[in-house]
Scaffold this active site. Structure first.
Site, PDB file in Angstrom:
ATOM      1  N   THR A 111      -4.935   9.022  -4.268  1.00  0.00           N
ATOM      2  CA  THR A 111      -4.938   9.056  -2.802  1.00  0.00           C
ATOM      3  C   THR A 111      -3.931  10.066  -2.281  1.00  0.00           C
ATOM      4  OG1 THR A 111      -5.659   6.779  -2.664  1.00  0.00           O
ATOM      5  CG2 THR A 111      -4.567   7.647  -0.730  1.00  0.00           C
ATOM      6  N   GLU A 121       0.837  -1.206   0.000  1.00  0.00           N
ATOM      7  CA  GLU A 121       0.000   0.000   0.000  1.00  0.00           C
ATOM      8  C   GLU A 121       0.876   1.261   0.000  1.00  0.00           C
ATOM      9  OE1 GLU A 121      -2.890   0.477  -0.809  1.00  0.00           O
ATOM     10  OE2 GLU A 121      -4.285   0.952   0.793  1.00  0.00           O
TER      11      GLU A 121
HETATM   12  N1  HSE Z   1      -7.639   6.388   4.848  1.00  0.00           N
HETATM   13  C1  HSE Z   1      -7.101   6.562   3.540  1.00  0.00           C
HETATM   14  C2  HSE Z   1      -7.398   7.972   3.082  1.00  0.00           C
HETATM   15  C3  HSE Z   1      -7.724   5.564   2.627  1.00  0.00           C
HETATM   16  O1  HSE Z   1      -8.546   8.402   3.253  1.00  0.00           O
HETATM   17  O2  HSE Z   1      -6.513   8.652   2.578  1.00  0.00           O
HETATM   18  C4  HSE Z   1      -7.255   5.647   1.211  1.00  0.00           C
HETATM   19  O3  HSE Z   1      -8.018   4.771   0.418  1.00  0.00           O
END
Ligand code: HSE
Length: 302
Positions: free
Chosen positions: A184, A131
């Site tokens: 992201t 990830e």
């Molecule tokens: N918690 C992470 C974010 C998840 O919101 O950036 C990314 O899929």
């Protein structure tokens, strides 16, 4: 000597639980096939990737699944070589936990193939490194539910502490994936690094309410708790017609509506399959009206 493993799409954050809550869906998901070559060389190679439109890197060190397999071999001291092939069944950069699914499928396939008896928490740490490769941070709120199934809470990152939560039987999710891409990394960069005490109180109240609702199967409490004052107000500007979609889902009976992970996908939680299916048409109409194509999945939370 060959194994195929499926890992599901996941919804991270679940409104109030930024970086700590997530749940797994029954579909869609990614499939990773591993072939073991007992040559004592410890080489890892990606032989094929389908469903990504040619966009994912085939270099092992740049690929989430590749990183996970390499780390698994390293941590277990296994010297066989491994050939990886990946079948993506969900879009990249979609907020559906696409990179997490590939990393989890890869590490779970390694464990199925080599049977090293690696505890789930160690498999999770490996998937988190995959990830990290994909989004720059090793958050676990997609990889944990993809690996453990159901609802998970990351109680702490240091040390890593994962809590499995119960899933109310009639909990269904409608996942909306508009044809827009949000990375992201960029969706994290725009967030505020500091929050007000007042907002922290609201947010923790909602997290506690949501968790309590999962245990008591109290759908009304669940509905009241699906709110996010920290992240949604900032990130929603990256998603066209977000407010209209949310309003439409809630008007048509959804328990709650939010951004799935870092977006652009959105999720609605509903009580029962019928209630979930009821919101698909109106949501499709909102997308159609603004000329955005997209895909809507109805799936049980599990
Ligand atoms: N918690 C992470 C974010 C998840 O919101 O950036 C990314 O899929």
């Amino acid at each position: 000597n060959k194994i195929k493993v499926f890992a599901p799409a996941t919804v991270a954050n679940v409104s109030c639980g930024f970086d700590i809550l997530g749940f797994a869906l029954s579909n869609p998901g990614d499939e990773v096939t591993l072939q073991r070559i007992p040559d004592g060389k410890g080489n890892v190679n990606i032989s094929g990737i389908s469903g990504d439109g040619g966009r994912l890197p085939k270099e092992v060190d740049e690929n989430t699944a590749g990183v996970a397999v390499k780390l698994y071999l390293k941590n277990t001291g296994i010297s066989d070589s491994v050939e990886i092939s990946i079948a993506k069944q969900m879009p990249l950069g979609s907020g559906m936990g696409s990179s997490a699914a590939s990393a989890v499928a890869a590490v779970a396939a390694c464990e199925a193939l080599f049977d090293a008896g690696m505890p789930l928490i160690d498999q999770l740490k490996i998937a988190m490194e995959g990830e990290r490769k994909a989004c720059g941070t090793a958050h676990a709120d997609n990889v944990a539910p993809a690996l453990y199934g159901g609802f998970t809470l990351i109680r702490s990152y240091q040390p890593l502490d994962v809590v499995r939560l119960p899933v109310p039987e009639k909990l269904y999710c409608v996942l909306i994936n508009p044809d827009v891409e949000v990375r992201t990394q960029s969706a994290r960069e725009i967030l505020k690094q500091k929050v007000s005490l007042q907002d922290a109180v609201i947010q923790t109240g909602n997290v506690a309410g949501l968790i309590s609702a999962l245990y008591s199967e109290d759908y009304e409490l669940l509905s009241r708790s699906l709110q996010d004052v920290l992240v949604e107000p900032i990130r929603k500007i990256l998603i066209p017609v977000y407010d209209k979609m949310k309003y439409t889902a809630l008007e048509n009976g959804a328990l709650g509506y939010g951004i799935s992970g870092s977006g652009p996908s959105m999720f609605a939680l509903c009580e029962g399959r019928e209630s979930a299916e009821k919101i698909v048409k109106p949501l499709n109409e909102v997308l159609d009206n603004v000329g955005i194509s997209g895909k809507i999945y109805v799936s049980q939370v599990n």
